[in-house]
Design an enzyme around this catalytic site. Structure first.
Site, PDB file in Angstrom:
ATOM      1  N   ASP A   9      33.434  -0.410  21.011  1.00 48.04           N
ATOM      2  CA  ASP A   9      32.104   0.140  21.297  1.00 48.04           C
ATOM      3  C   ASP A   9      31.637  -0.298  22.678  1.00 48.04           C
ATOM      4  O   ASP A   9      31.389  -1.483  22.909  1.00 48.04           O
ATOM      5  CB  ASP A   9      31.105  -0.367  20.242  1.00 48.04           C
ATOM      6  CG  ASP A   9      29.723   0.228  20.454  1.00 48.04           C
ATOM      7  OD1 ASP A   9      29.425   1.262  19.832  1.00 48.04           O
ATOM      8  OD2 ASP A   9      28.940  -0.332  21.261  1.00 48.04           O
ATOM      9  N   TYR A  13      26.883  -0.797  30.145  1.00 39.39           N
ATOM     10  CA  TYR A  13      27.570  -2.105  30.069  1.00 39.39           C
ATOM     11  C   TYR A  13      28.423  -2.354  31.321  1.00 39.39           C
ATOM     12  O   TYR A  13      28.944  -3.449  31.510  1.00 39.39           O
ATOM     13  CB  TYR A  13      28.457  -2.216  28.820  1.00 39.39           C
ATOM     14  CG  TYR A  13      27.759  -2.050  27.485  1.00 39.39           C
ATOM     15  CD1 TYR A  13      26.370  -2.023  27.395  1.00 39.39           C
ATOM     16  CD2 TYR A  13      28.493  -1.911  26.305  1.00 39.39           C
ATOM     17  CE1 TYR A  13      25.729  -1.850  26.180  1.00 39.39           C
ATOM     18  CE2 TYR A  13      27.862  -1.745  25.083  1.00 39.39           C
ATOM     19  CZ  TYR A  13      26.482  -1.708  25.021  1.00 39.39           C
ATOM     20  OH  TYR A  13      25.861  -1.535  23.817  1.00 39.39           O
ATOM     21  N   LYS A  53      28.153   5.574  25.289  1.00 37.87           N
ATOM     22  CA  LYS A  53      26.761   6.025  25.135  1.00 37.87           C
ATOM     23  C   LYS A  53      26.215   6.485  26.479  1.00 37.87           C
ATOM     24  O   LYS A  53      26.526   5.878  27.513  1.00 37.87           O
ATOM     25  CB  LYS A  53      25.875   4.875  24.607  1.00 37.87           C
ATOM     26  CG  LYS A  53      26.515   4.097  23.463  1.00 37.87           C
ATOM     27  CD  LYS A  53      25.649   2.967  22.940  1.00 37.87           C
ATOM     28  CE  LYS A  53      26.440   2.090  21.986  1.00 37.87           C
ATOM     29  NZ  LYS A  53      27.176   0.990  22.635  1.00 37.87           N
ATOM     30  N   HIS A  63      21.850   6.655  23.897  1.00 41.55           N
ATOM     31  CA  HIS A  63      21.649   5.206  23.761  1.00 41.55           C
ATOM     32  C   HIS A  63      20.269   4.830  23.211  1.00 41.55           C
ATOM     33  O   HIS A  63      20.137   3.934  22.376  1.00 41.55           O
ATOM     34  CB  HIS A  63      21.881   4.545  25.124  1.00 41.55           C
ATOM     35  CG  HIS A  63      22.374   3.133  25.031  1.00 41.55           C
ATOM     36  ND1 HIS A  63      23.294   2.595  25.888  1.00 41.55           N
ATOM     37  CD2 HIS A  63      22.070   2.128  24.166  1.00 41.55           C
ATOM     38  CE1 HIS A  63      23.536   1.331  25.562  1.00 41.55           C
ATOM     39  NE2 HIS A  63      22.798   1.037  24.520  1.00 41.55           N
TER      40      HIS A  63
HETATM   41  P1  NAD Z   1      26.355  -9.714  18.021  1.00 40.56           P
HETATM   42  O1  NAD Z   1      25.393  -9.820  16.910  1.00 40.56           O
HETATM   43  O2  NAD Z   1      27.660  -9.076  17.820  1.00 40.56           O
HETATM   44  O3  NAD Z   1      26.514 -11.205  18.531  1.00 40.56           O
HETATM   45  C1  NAD Z   1      27.512 -11.569  19.433  1.00 40.56           C
HETATM   46  C2  NAD Z   1      27.406 -13.089  19.629  1.00 40.56           C
HETATM   47  O4  NAD Z   1      27.527 -13.746  18.376  1.00 40.56           O
HETATM   48  C3  NAD Z   1      28.536 -13.626  20.492  1.00 40.56           C
HETATM   49  O5  NAD Z   1      28.202 -13.525  21.848  1.00 40.56           O
HETATM   50  C4  NAD Z   1      28.627 -15.054  19.999  1.00 40.56           C
HETATM   51  O6  NAD Z   1      27.638 -15.840  20.625  1.00 40.56           O
HETATM   52  C5  NAD Z   1      28.284 -14.936  18.536  1.00 40.56           C
HETATM   53  N1  NAD Z   1      29.478 -14.824  17.652  1.00 40.56           N
HETATM   54  C6  NAD Z   1      30.411 -13.842  17.583  1.00 40.56           C
HETATM   55  N2  NAD Z   1      31.297 -14.083  16.605  1.00 40.56           N
HETATM   56  C7  NAD Z   1      30.921 -15.250  16.036  1.00 40.56           C
HETATM   57  C8  NAD Z   1      31.428 -16.032  14.971  1.00 40.56           C
HETATM   58  N3  NAD Z   1      32.505 -15.637  14.271  1.00 40.56           N
HETATM   59  N4  NAD Z   1      30.787 -17.180  14.649  1.00 40.56           N
HETATM   60  C9  NAD Z   1      29.689 -17.564  15.322  1.00 40.56           C
HETATM   61  N5  NAD Z   1      29.147 -16.874  16.332  1.00 40.56           N
HETATM   62  C10 NAD Z   1      29.770 -15.733  16.689  1.00 40.56           C
HETATM   63  O7  NAD Z   1      25.551  -9.072  19.268  1.00 40.56           O
HETATM   64  P2  NAD Z   1      25.799  -7.914  20.304  1.00 40.56           P
HETATM   65  O8  NAD Z   1      26.990  -8.156  21.133  1.00 40.56           O
HETATM   66  O9  NAD Z   1      24.521  -7.728  21.033  1.00 40.56           O
HETATM   67  O10 NAD Z   1      26.052  -6.629  19.385  1.00 40.56           O
HETATM   68  C11 NAD Z   1      27.330  -6.174  19.047  1.00 40.56           C
HETATM   69  C12 NAD Z   1      27.661  -4.908  19.796  1.00 40.56           C
HETATM   70  O11 NAD Z   1      26.707  -3.898  19.496  1.00 40.56           O
HETATM   71  C13 NAD Z   1      27.570  -5.044  21.315  1.00 40.56           C
HETATM   72  O12 NAD Z   1      28.636  -5.753  21.876  1.00 40.56           O
HETATM   73  C14 NAD Z   1      27.467  -3.606  21.718  1.00 40.56           C
HETATM   74  O13 NAD Z   1      28.742  -2.981  21.675  1.00 40.56           O
HETATM   75  C15 NAD Z   1      26.547  -3.066  20.637  1.00 40.56           C
HETATM   76  N6  NAD Z   1      25.117  -3.070  21.024  1.00 40.56           N
HETATM   77  C16 NAD Z   1      24.465  -1.879  21.059  1.00 40.56           C
HETATM   78  C17 NAD Z   1      23.124  -1.827  21.407  1.00 40.56           C
HETATM   79  C18 NAD Z   1      22.442  -0.504  21.434  1.00 40.56           C
HETATM   80  O14 NAD Z   1      21.316  -0.438  21.947  1.00 40.56           O
HETATM   81  N7  NAD Z   1      23.032   0.533  20.913  1.00 40.56           N
HETATM   82  C19 NAD Z   1      22.431  -2.995  21.739  1.00 40.56           C
HETATM   83  C20 NAD Z   1      23.106  -4.200  21.695  1.00 40.56           C
HETATM   84  C21 NAD Z   1      24.437  -4.220  21.328  1.00 40.56           C
END
Ligand code: NAD
Length: 280
Positions: free
Chosen positions: A44, A49, A74, A107
């Site tokens: 994704d 990004y 997106k 998005h």
């Molecule tokens: P997430 O909830 O996936 O959190 C990621 C963070 O969680 C990592 O940076 C790390 O600090 C921690 N983490 C990951 N694996 C872990 C584990 N096993 N144990 C402990 N901590 C752990 O947050 P995100 O990256 O913001 O969201 C996931 C994905 O969603 C993004 O990478 C992106 O692709 C998407 N996203 C979309 C939007 C949107 O507006 N559509 C917004 C934000 C993110």
């Protein structure tokens, strides 16, 4: 890997790797190569990004066939018209080094989203994208979109974690047969939710981590998840969730820790949506 059937008949792997904020070339390439090795096939990304080119390189360098991959991108908010959306899509395709996307999303519900949807419909009808959907749409924006849409979105990707479960939106989307996809499933790693005592107890009972319990909970409530990590051990941990099951009582206990607490931008905040038009 569990597959989820979208309302257009296409299948999406129910867990994928999110790559938000991974901009360093080596970090991104290693994350994608580790993820592929662990069995991830769904990735994704988004134009905003600024890493589509690196994602494209990493995927092209792998020996996994294109048809076995599921790639989402997106269109960013600065594209407000039909033509700009079509141009942005082609830019993403080029950067991702592919001739089609599996899923393309609007998005945010910012200016022009009905017009942008018309562009996504045309890309879908031309076979350039297999499924189309939206992100950060809540009921008011979705209701409005559906007044002009000819094709119903397949997916709505929204912030979702155990402290912001989106129960009402989930039910609304389920009734419309629009898949609920969770971004920020781990609370964006900001802390609290990963230390929740109820989740910790459930995790201990299954000899799993809290992150794994959260991801499993999403799978069992028919939510698609895209956790992000750059660490090989966590990338492996986050996909190792298909060998255990949460009981009904555990699912209920998790339902009860909801705080309805948003952690990030609000799609109903028009000031933010307007500011986002200038972000590139
Ligand atoms: P997430 O909830 O996936 O959190 C990621 C963070 O969680 C990592 O940076 C790390 O600090 C921690 N983490 C990951 N694996 C872990 C584990 N096993 N144990 C402990 N901590 C752990 O947050 P995100 O990256 O913001 O969201 C996931 C994905 O969603 C993004 O990478 C992106 O692709 C998407 N996203 C979309 C939007 C949107 O507006 N559509 C917004 C934000 C993110």
């Amino acid at each position: 890997m569990e597959q989820y059937k979208l309302n257009d008949g296409k299948m999406i792997p129910q867990l994928g790797l999110g790559v938000y904020l991974i901009e360093d070339a080596n970090e991104l390439k290693d994350s994608i190569s580790n993820a592929l090795k662990d069995g991830y096939r769904h990735f994704d990304t988004a134009a905003i990004y600024h890493n589509e080119e690196l994602v494209g390189e990493a995927l092209a360098d792998s020996d996994v066939k294109r048809e076995d991959l599921f790639i989402t991108s997106k269109v960013w908010n600065n594209n407000t018209t039909y033509d700009e959306t079509i141009a942005a899509f082609h830019e993403s395709l080029k950067k991702l080094k592919t001739d089609y996307l599996d899923l393309y999303l609007i998005h945010w519900p910012s200016e022009g989203y009905q017009e942008k949807w018309r562009a996504l419909e045309s890309l879908y009808n031309d076979g350039l994208v297999k499924s189309i959907g939206v992100s950060n749409f809540e009921k008011p924006q979705m209701d409005k979109l559906l007044t002009t849409a000819k094709i119903k979105p397949a997916v709505d990707q929204v912030e979702t974690n155990p402290y912001f479960q989106q129960k009402e939106l989930h039910e609304y989307l389920t009734n419309l047969d629009i898949a609920h996809e969770a971004w920020g499933p781990l609370g964006q790693g900001k802390g609290a939710v990963l230390e929740d005592p109820t989740l910790l107890k459930i995790a201990q009972a299954h000899h799993k981590s809290v992150a794994q319990v959260i991801l499993r909970w999403n799978i069992q409530r028919d939510v698609i998840v895209i956790p992000k990590s750059i660490h090989a051990n966590r990338i492996a941990e986050n996909i190792d969730i298909f060998d255990f099951e949460l009981s009904n009582d555990e699912m209920l206990a998790i339902a009860n820790i909801d705080k309805n607490q948003r952690g990030s931008e609000n799609p109903n905040d028009n000031d933010w949506l307007n500011e986002s038009l200038n972000m590139k």
